[in-house]
Design a protein around this motif. Sequence first.
Motif, short mmCIF file in Angstrom:
data_model
loop_
_atom_site.label_atom_id
_atom_site.label_comp_id
_atom_site.label_asym_id
_atom_site.label_seq_id
_atom_site.Cartn_x
_atom_site.Cartn_y
_atom_site.Cartn_z
N PRO A 112 25.22 50.19 36.29
CA PRO A 112 26.27 49.46 37.03
C PRO A 112 27.34 48.83 36.14
O PRO A 112 28.50 48.77 36.55
N LEU A 113 26.98 48.37 34.95
CA LEU A 113 27.99 47.77 34.07
C LEU A 113 29.05 48.77 33.64
O LEU A 113 30.18 48.39 33.31
N LEU A 114 28.69 50.05 33.64
CA LEU A 114 29.59 51.08 33.13
C LEU A 114 30.41 51.75 34.23
O LEU A 114 31.25 52.61 33.92
N GLU A 115 30.20 51.36 35.47
CA GLU A 115 30.97 51.94 36.56
C GLU A 115 32.44 51.57 36.42
O GLU A 115 32.80 50.40 36.33
N GLY A 116 33.30 52.56 36.38
CA GLY A 116 34.75 52.33 36.25
C GLY A 116 35.20 52.00 34.84
O GLY A 116 36.40 51.77 34.62
N PHE A 117 34.26 51.97 33.88
CA PHE A 117 34.63 51.58 32.52
C PHE A 117 35.54 52.61 31.87
O PHE A 117 36.49 52.27 31.16
N ARG A 134 42.20 48.99 23.31
CA ARG A 134 42.19 47.60 23.78
C ARG A 134 42.36 47.62 25.31
O ARG A 134 43.49 47.72 25.81
N PRO A 135 41.27 47.53 26.07
CA PRO A 135 41.40 47.51 27.54
C PRO A 135 42.21 46.29 28.00
O PRO A 135 42.24 45.25 27.32
N ILE A 136 42.84 46.41 29.13
CA ILE A 136 43.62 45.30 29.68
C ILE A 136 42.69 44.21 30.19
O ILE A 136 42.93 43.01 29.96
N LYS A 137 41.62 44.62 30.86
CA LYS A 137 40.68 43.64 31.40
C LYS A 137 39.70 43.20 30.31
O LYS A 137 39.46 43.91 29.33
N ARG A 138 39.12 42.00 30.50
CA ARG A 138 38.21 41.45 29.50
C ARG A 138 36.75 41.42 29.97
O ARG A 138 35.85 41.41 29.14
N LEU A 139 36.53 41.38 31.29
CA LEU A 139 35.16 41.35 31.78
C LEU A 139 34.64 42.78 31.86
O LEU A 139 34.58 43.40 32.92
N LEU A 140 34.28 43.31 30.69
CA LEU A 140 33.83 44.69 30.55
C LEU A 140 32.67 44.73 29.57
O LEU A 140 32.44 43.79 28.80
N PRO A 141 31.90 45.83 29.57
CA PRO A 141 30.81 45.96 28.60
C PRO A 141 31.34 45.84 27.17
O PRO A 141 32.47 46.23 26.87
N ASP A 142 30.48 45.32 26.30
CA ASP A 142 30.88 45.09 24.90
C ASP A 142 30.82 46.41 24.13
O ASP A 142 29.86 46.69 23.41
N ILE A 143 31.86 47.21 24.31
CA ILE A 143 31.94 48.54 23.70
C ILE A 143 33.30 48.69 23.06
O ILE A 143 34.34 48.42 23.68
N ILE A 144 33.32 49.15 21.81
CA ILE A 144 34.56 49.35 21.06
C ILE A 144 34.58 50.80 20.59
O ILE A 144 33.67 51.25 19.89
N THR A 145 35.62 51.51 20.98
CA THR A 145 35.66 52.94 20.67
C THR A 145 37.09 53.45 20.61
O THR A 145 38.01 52.83 21.16
N ILE A 154 30.27 55.96 25.72
CA ILE A 154 29.79 55.53 27.04
C ILE A 154 28.44 56.17 27.33
O ILE A 154 27.54 55.52 27.88
N ASP A 155 28.28 57.43 26.97
CA ASP A 155 26.99 58.11 27.20
C ASP A 155 25.86 57.41 26.43
O ASP A 155 24.77 57.22 26.97
N VAL A 156 26.13 57.05 25.18
CA VAL A 156 25.10 56.36 24.38
C VAL A 156 24.80 54.99 24.99
O VAL A 156 23.63 54.59 25.10
N ALA A 157 25.85 54.27 25.39
CA ALA A 157 25.64 52.96 26.02
C ALA A 157 24.81 53.10 27.29
O ALA A 157 23.90 52.31 27.57
N ASN A 158 25.11 54.14 28.08
CA ASN A 158 24.37 54.35 29.32
C ASN A 158 22.90 54.64 29.05
O ASN A 158 22.01 54.11 29.73
N GLU A 159 22.63 55.46 28.04
CA GLU A 159 21.24 55.76 27.69
C GLU A 159 20.51 54.52 27.21
O GLU A 159 19.34 54.31 27.55
#
Length: 432
Positions: A112-117, A134-145, A154-159
């Motif tokens: 669920p955290l990755l939906e729409g990410f 740099r995403p515009i929104k800030r309430l997002l999963p802590d992922i830098i890529t 995202i695939d690794v984060a999901n796993e």
Amino acid sequence: MDKTKDTRVSREQLYEEVWAEPMTTVALKYKVSSSFLARICTRLKVPRPQRGYWAMYATGKRPKKPPLPAASPGDELEWARDGEARRAPLKFEDQPLKIKRRKRSELPVLHPLLEGFQERLNEGRESYFNPFIRPIKRLLPDIITSKEMAHRTIDVANELYLGLETHGHQVKFSPHGQRLWRRMVDEREKKRGDNHNSDLWSPSRPTLVFIGSVAIGLTIYEMTEYVEVRHIDGEYIKVTDLTPQQLRKAARSYSWTSTRDMPSGRLCIQASSPYPGTQWTKQWQEAKTGDFPSKLPAIIKELEIASATIAKQVEEAEHKAEIQRQQLEQQREIERKRWEVEKAKQALEDAERRRIKAIKDSRDELSEIINAWAKAKRIEEFFADVERRTVDMEDEEKAAVLERLALARKMVDTTDALRWLAAWKTPEERNK
């Protein structure tokens, strides 16, 4: 009582106060807004009266008062207006955690955290200082890529997230209002001694996994490597990645070669303790692109083991913070007593100065009264002598002199010593 002097307010005290008086009244005592106090209640899990409660109360109705729920492990136990708040201790058993596992089939395909990410990343832009999004929104999963690695990251984060969920460990954003910190990230694969500021994007709230009641911060990021690059048409390209066409283009245009931190295509998972006063952190790096997700089961096992270490650090940090709080309170008490002694000493000195001044002012006024009376007495003697000398004058001349004498008497003050003395103020009267 001045409520602003209470630097710490317990959940129990706040609960009793907000159900005894309207929120605006309680907020006024603490010199904060009612909306701010409402947020404090939410953070401390203190139930408060809903809109219309006090109107019903005034009519004699008594809506049901919900009980104060028990604090969960790690929850704040007080509103700390100064310093860190005490927290409910984290519960950790020495025995292996008995958490109900879940089958992968019971979980969604995408966490669920990755939906729409991915869409949020597509809306973002690359940083001026680095090629990461740099995403515009800030309430997002802590992922830098970077954009090139976004799908794989995202695939690794999901796993990782789903793997933790299958072990019964919930992955979610930091609960709103809780003071849990995010560890800073140094994206360089090999750290160098120079000062480093890459201006990386960071989320507004940490991404956490809860091993039992112990929270652990999770950051997944693409690392950079320090390599030789060629600048061509405003773009830095790794020398090892240059195509023959790009080399020909570089030869025909102004370009140069330098060294720079560039995305490596390899990922790193950083886990850290989000609790104030703790220092635990661990990183797992890919030695080559594609090492994840095969290493994730071992990482999950290490996180489960690390939860005991973090719980211990939190306990030690709380103990240290409690000692510091007690020392601070003792110091404040010493300062308060010192201030009271200084205030009393100052009051005595001020009183003595006022007493001395009152004596001087009273003496000066009395001296002025005596001098004024002596002057008025001489004038009166002058008038009396004039009046005696008119006895032998002719009536017409005498009348003229007496008329002038009456006018002169009106122009000088009275010689009534008793009235002057009654108007005089003694030192005691001045010092009241």
